[in-house]
Design a protein around this motif. Structure first.
Motif, mmCIF file in Angstrom:
data_model
loop_
_atom_site.group_PDB
_atom_site.id
_atom_site.type_symbol
_atom_site.label_atom_id
_atom_site.label_comp_id
_atom_site.label_asym_id
_atom_site.label_seq_id
_atom_site.Cartn_x
_atom_site.Cartn_y
_atom_site.Cartn_z
ATOM 1 N N GLY A 145 3.510 -13.708 -46.151
ATOM 2 C CA GLY A 145 2.160 -13.477 -46.648
ATOM 3 C C GLY A 145 1.251 -14.680 -46.557
ATOM 4 O O GLY A 145 0.023 -14.540 -46.502
ATOM 5 N N VAL A 146 1.844 -15.908 -46.524
ATOM 6 C CA VAL A 146 1.006 -17.111 -46.612
ATOM 7 C C VAL A 146 1.114 -18.042 -45.400
ATOM 8 O O VAL A 146 0.271 -18.919 -45.224
ATOM 9 C CB VAL A 146 1.328 -17.913 -47.891
ATOM 10 N N ARG A 147 2.136 -17.871 -44.570
ATOM 11 C CA ARG A 147 2.247 -18.686 -43.362
ATOM 12 C C ARG A 147 1.657 -17.896 -42.195
ATOM 13 O O ARG A 147 2.102 -16.792 -41.893
ATOM 14 C CB ARG A 147 3.709 -19.036 -43.077
ATOM 15 N N VAL A 148 0.657 -18.457 -41.528
ATOM 16 C CA VAL A 148 -0.080 -17.681 -40.531
ATOM 17 C C VAL A 148 -0.191 -18.417 -39.201
ATOM 18 O O VAL A 148 0.095 -19.610 -39.097
ATOM 19 C CB VAL A 148 -1.501 -17.339 -41.037
ATOM 20 N N ASN A 149 -0.634 -17.668 -38.214
ATOM 21 C CA ASN A 149 -0.894 -18.232 -36.884
ATOM 22 C C ASN A 149 -2.235 -18.959 -36.871
ATOM 23 O O ASN A 149 -3.209 -18.486 -37.469
ATOM 24 C CB ASN A 149 -0.932 -17.114 -35.838
ATOM 25 N N ALA A 150 -2.299 -20.080 -36.191
ATOM 26 C CA ALA A 150 -3.550 -20.821 -36.046
ATOM 27 C C ALA A 150 -3.445 -21.746 -34.840
ATOM 28 O O ALA A 150 -2.351 -22.209 -34.497
ATOM 29 C CB ALA A 150 -3.857 -21.636 -37.302
ATOM 30 N N PHE A 151 -4.586 -21.988 -34.195
ATOM 31 C CA PHE A 151 -4.612 -22.975 -33.119
ATOM 32 C C PHE A 151 -6.020 -23.548 -32.999
ATOM 33 O O PHE A 151 -6.992 -22.952 -33.474
ATOM 34 C CB PHE A 151 -4.150 -22.383 -31.784
ATOM 35 N N VAL A 152 -6.115 -24.723 -32.413
ATOM 36 C CA VAL A 152 -7.405 -25.339 -32.106
ATOM 37 C C VAL A 152 -7.479 -25.563 -30.607
ATOM 38 O O VAL A 152 -6.461 -25.774 -29.939
ATOM 39 C CB VAL A 152 -7.612 -26.676 -32.855
ATOM 40 N N SER A 153 -8.690 -25.494 -30.076
ATOM 41 C CA SER A 153 -8.882 -25.665 -28.641
ATOM 42 C C SER A 153 -10.270 -26.230 -28.402
ATOM 43 O O SER A 153 -10.992 -26.571 -29.340
ATOM 44 C CB SER A 153 -8.702 -24.305 -27.919
ATOM 45 N N GLY A 154 -10.648 -26.341 -27.142
ATOM 46 C CA GLY A 154 -11.965 -26.865 -26.791
ATOM 47 C C GLY A 154 -11.887 -28.265 -26.225
ATOM 48 O O GLY A 154 -10.939 -29.022 -26.492
ATOM 49 N N GLY A 155 -12.898 -28.616 -25.462
ATOM 50 C CA GLY A 155 -12.922 -29.921 -24.813
ATOM 51 C C GLY A 155 -13.054 -31.085 -25.764
ATOM 52 O O GLY A 155 -12.764 -32.231 -25.386
ATOM 53 N N PHE A 156 -13.517 -30.831 -27.012
ATOM 54 C CA PHE A 156 -13.652 -31.910 -27.986
ATOM 55 C C PHE A 156 -12.291 -32.386 -28.475
ATOM 56 O O PHE A 156 -12.160 -33.505 -28.971
ATOM 57 C CB PHE A 156 -14.497 -31.424 -29.171
ATOM 58 N N LEU A 157 -11.282 -31.542 -28.349
ATOM 59 C CA LEU A 157 -9.927 -31.916 -28.747
ATOM 60 C C LEU A 157 -9.381 -32.941 -27.748
ATOM 61 O O LEU A 157 -9.422 -32.718 -26.540
ATOM 62 C CB LEU A 157 -9.032 -30.683 -28.766
ATOM 63 N N PRO A 158 -8.871 -34.083 -28.214
ATOM 64 C CA PRO A 158 -8.350 -35.089 -27.287
ATOM 65 C C PRO A 158 -7.300 -34.512 -26.347
ATOM 66 O O PRO A 158 -6.471 -33.688 -26.742
ATOM 67 C CB PRO A 158 -7.738 -36.136 -28.231
ATOM 68 N N LYS A 159 -7.328 -34.942 -25.103
ATOM 69 C CA LYS A 159 -6.401 -34.423 -24.092
ATOM 70 C C LYS A 159 -4.947 -34.618 -24.510
ATOM 71 O O LYS A 159 -4.091 -33.788 -24.210
ATOM 72 C CB LYS A 159 -6.656 -35.101 -22.758
ATOM 73 N N SER A 160 -4.675 -35.703 -25.208
ATOM 74 C CA SER A 160 -3.297 -36.000 -25.602
ATOM 75 C C SER A 160 -2.738 -34.971 -26.585
ATOM 76 O O SER A 160 -1.521 -34.846 -26.733
ATOM 77 C CB SER A 160 -3.210 -37.393 -26.233
ATOM 78 N N MET A 161 -3.629 -34.227 -27.248
ATOM 79 C CA MET A 161 -3.182 -33.262 -28.250
ATOM 80 C C MET A 161 -3.126 -31.831 -27.721
ATOM 81 O O MET A 161 -2.592 -30.944 -28.380
ATOM 82 C CB MET A 161 -4.100 -33.316 -29.476
ATOM 83 N N ARG A 162 -3.662 -31.605 -26.565
ATOM 84 C CA ARG A 162 -3.694 -30.252 -26.016
ATOM 85 C C ARG A 162 -2.296 -29.809 -25.603
ATOM 86 O O ARG A 162 -1.558 -30.568 -24.970
ATOM 87 C CB ARG A 162 -4.650 -30.176 -24.829
ATOM 88 N N GLY A 163 -1.935 -28.621 -26.006
ATOM 89 C CA GLY A 163 -0.615 -28.093 -25.678
ATOM 90 C C GLY A 163 0.489 -28.546 -26.610
ATOM 91 O O GLY A 163 1.652 -28.202 -26.412
ATOM 92 N N THR A 164 0.144 -29.311 -27.642
ATOM 93 C CA THR A 164 1.155 -29.781 -28.588
ATOM 94 C C THR A 164 1.250 -28.830 -29.779
ATOM 95 O O THR A 164 0.383 -27.983 -29.997
ATOM 96 C CB THR A 164 0.835 -31.198 -29.101
ATOM 97 N N THR A 165 2.304 -28.983 -30.557
ATOM 98 C CA THR A 165 2.502 -28.181 -31.767
ATOM 99 C C THR A 165 2.644 -29.112 -32.957
ATOM 100 O O THR A 165 3.428 -30.076 -32.911
ATOM 101 C CB THR A 165 3.768 -27.304 -31.652
ATOM 102 N N LEU A 166 1.888 -28.851 -34.007
ATOM 103 C CA LEU A 166 1.967 -29.634 -35.235
ATOM 104 C C LEU A 166 2.649 -28.794 -36.309
ATOM 105 O O LEU A 166 2.307 -27.633 -36.496
ATOM 106 C CB LEU A 166 0.562 -30.033 -35.707
ATOM 107 N N ASP A 167 3.610 -29.383 -37.005
ATOM 108 C CA ASP A 167 4.338 -28.620 -38.025
ATOM 109 C C ASP A 167 4.021 -29.076 -39.444
ATOM 110 O O ASP A 167 4.651 -28.649 -40.402
ATOM 111 C CB ASP A 167 5.848 -28.679 -37.780
ATOM 112 N N GLY A 168 3.013 -29.940 -39.591
ATOM 113 C CA GLY A 168 2.572 -30.324 -40.930
ATOM 114 C C GLY A 168 1.726 -29.233 -41.554
ATOM 115 O O GLY A 168 1.235 -28.326 -40.865
ATOM 116 N N TYR A 169 1.537 -29.315 -42.848
ATOM 117 C CA TYR A 169 0.779 -28.286 -43.552
ATOM 118 C C TYR A 169 -0.723 -28.446 -43.328
ATOM 119 O O TYR A 169 -1.271 -29.548 -43.376
ATOM 120 C CB TYR A 169 1.053 -28.350 -45.057
ATOM 121 N N VAL A 170 -1.392 -27.323 -43.098
ATOM 122 C CA VAL A 170 -2.852 -27.236 -43.073
ATOM 123 C C VAL A 170 -3.215 -25.961 -43.825
ATOM 124 O O VAL A 170 -2.798 -24.868 -43.425
ATOM 125 C CB VAL A 170 -3.410 -27.169 -41.635
ATOM 126 N N ALA A 171 -3.954 -26.081 -44.913
ATOM 127 C CA ALA A 171 -4.393 -24.908 -45.668
ATOM 128 C C ALA A 171 -5.737 -24.443 -45.128
ATOM 129 O O ALA A 171 -6.520 -25.237 -44.588
ATOM 130 C CB ALA A 171 -4.508 -25.241 -47.150
#
Length: 382
Positions: free
Chosen positions: A180-206
């Motif tokens: 009920g509380v863990r959901v799908n999310a992603f960020v994209s766009g050219g403003f996102l640094p290239k080094s972070m594109r295609g990576t997965t973060l497992d820290g918490y984001v509310a």
């Protein structure tokens, strides 16, 4: 919107949006745009609003999600690219009622269960919209300086007349289990640094953290001065940009409070609440939807709306959700010291819980829908 319409200050314009186009409730018909009903005739007002007035003439003009998508595309296409843009698109799809154009439903005719078939089709429809919106940003030359955030607001509904499946997580929407509380999310766009594109973060984001994050990117103070003046608790939002942009590999979010599920003054989750802190999660009270689906749901052994029952956690069920994300092992007895610590944290968090009595539905809303707005929902108090 689903965040208040009693007064003009509650609607998007009153909250600071320059323009808005949408609905106030959350189960309006995708073709008639009607929602709810008013006594004694049980007549349903139209739920479609344009910034500061009813969207006269725009109701019933097509499948609602396509009407919204067309507006989003129009905004991007006409935007002055030399100026910044904050665009919030909150799709109705895939919320009830389960309605989708026939051609999309037919794509998934191989799925036997009707609700599951429609749910797949609705998600496919939204996927096409996101693709078209992304394409328009690229076409206008805006994509390289855009940050796009896509996030669900809760787990999929697994109860009757829906078609979601949160396998392998436990429970679903209107419960505080991970489903009920863990959901799908992603960020994209050219403003996102290239080094972070295609990576997965497992820290918490509310979900609330996007507010402080966007404020940071816009260079504005996220403090809610009006709320502070009313002696309300400060915002819970945390700036996630250093984490998302790769400047740090640790999320600033450690704790996620899980309040009781209250809708219309009714507690839908049996009174249960909880807290996620680090690797651990505590649930207190009675928690509904205490069960798991399979890879294919609904099915013959687990029919639609038959996901588990209610689990009484009493003063605390404890889970190590990093090791056991499916919440299959309650470690409260085997880890008593951790349980005591989590119970103490939970108690402290609940003391600052903002849970006002919002009352019940006002007959003024129906009266004003017909007397003020000619059959449209809208603000009904000065």
């Amino acid at each position: 919107w689903d965040a208040g319409m009693a007064t003009p200050e509650h609607i998007p314009k009153g909250r600071g949006f320059d323009t808005s186009f949408g609905y106030f409730h959350h189960q309006n018909d995708y073709y008639t745009n009607k929602a709810g009903f008013c006594l004694p005739e049980f007549e349903s007002p139209i739920d479609l609003w344009e910034t500061d007035r009813p969207a006269y003439g725009q109701n019933g003009t097509g499948y609602e999600e396509q009407v919204f998508a067309t507006r989003v595309l129009d905004i991007v296409e006409k935007h002055n690219v030399s100026q910044p843009l904050f665009l919030y698109y909150a799709p109705h799809i895939a919320h009830k009622p389960m309605q989708v154009p026939k051609e999309y439903a037919e794509k998934f005719s191989f799925i036997d269960d009707g609700m599951r078939r429609v749910y797949h089709a609705m998600i496919n429809y939204l996927d096409d919209i996101i693709g078209n919106v992304t394409g328009m940003f690229i076409h206008r030359g805006m994509w390289d300086n855009t940050l796009m955030v896509v996030s669900s607001d809760n787990g999929g509904p697994e109860y009757v007349t829906t078609g979601a499946n949160n396998y392998p997580l436990k429970g679903g929407k209107i419960s505080n289990w991970q489903g009920g509380v863990r959901v799908n999310a992603f960020v994209s766009g050219g403003f996102l640094p290239k080094s972070m594109r295609g990576t997965t973060l497992d820290g918490y984001v509310a979900l609330c953290d996007w507010y402080a994050t966007f404020c940071h990117l816009a260079g504005v103070d996220p403090t809610d001065a009006r709320a502070a003046a009313a002696k309300l608790p400060p915002i819970d939002s945390l700036n996630m940009w250093p984490y998302i942009s790769g400047k740090t590999n640790i999320s600033p979010r450690v704790d996620i409070p899980l309040g009781p599920v209250i809708v219309g003054g009714i507690n839908l989750d049996g009174g249960g609440a909880g807290l996620i802190s680090g690797n651990y999660k505590i649930l207190v009270g009675r928690i509904c939807q205490a069960g798991w689906t399979g890879p294919h749901y609904p099915n013959t052994s687990i029919p639609e709306g038959r996901v588990g029952g209610t689990e009484d956690c009493g003063k605390g069920c404890l889970f190590d959700i990093k090791r056991d994300p499916e919440e299959r092992e309650n470690v409260a007895q085997s880890m008593p010291e951790v349980l005591v610590k989590m119970q103490s944290k939970f108690k402290a968090v609940m003391e600052s819980l903002f849970l006002p009595n919002r009352g019940f539905f006002s007959p003024r809303a129906c009266q004003c829908a017909f007397d003020c707005y000619h059959g449209f929902w809208g603000p009904f108090l000065p």
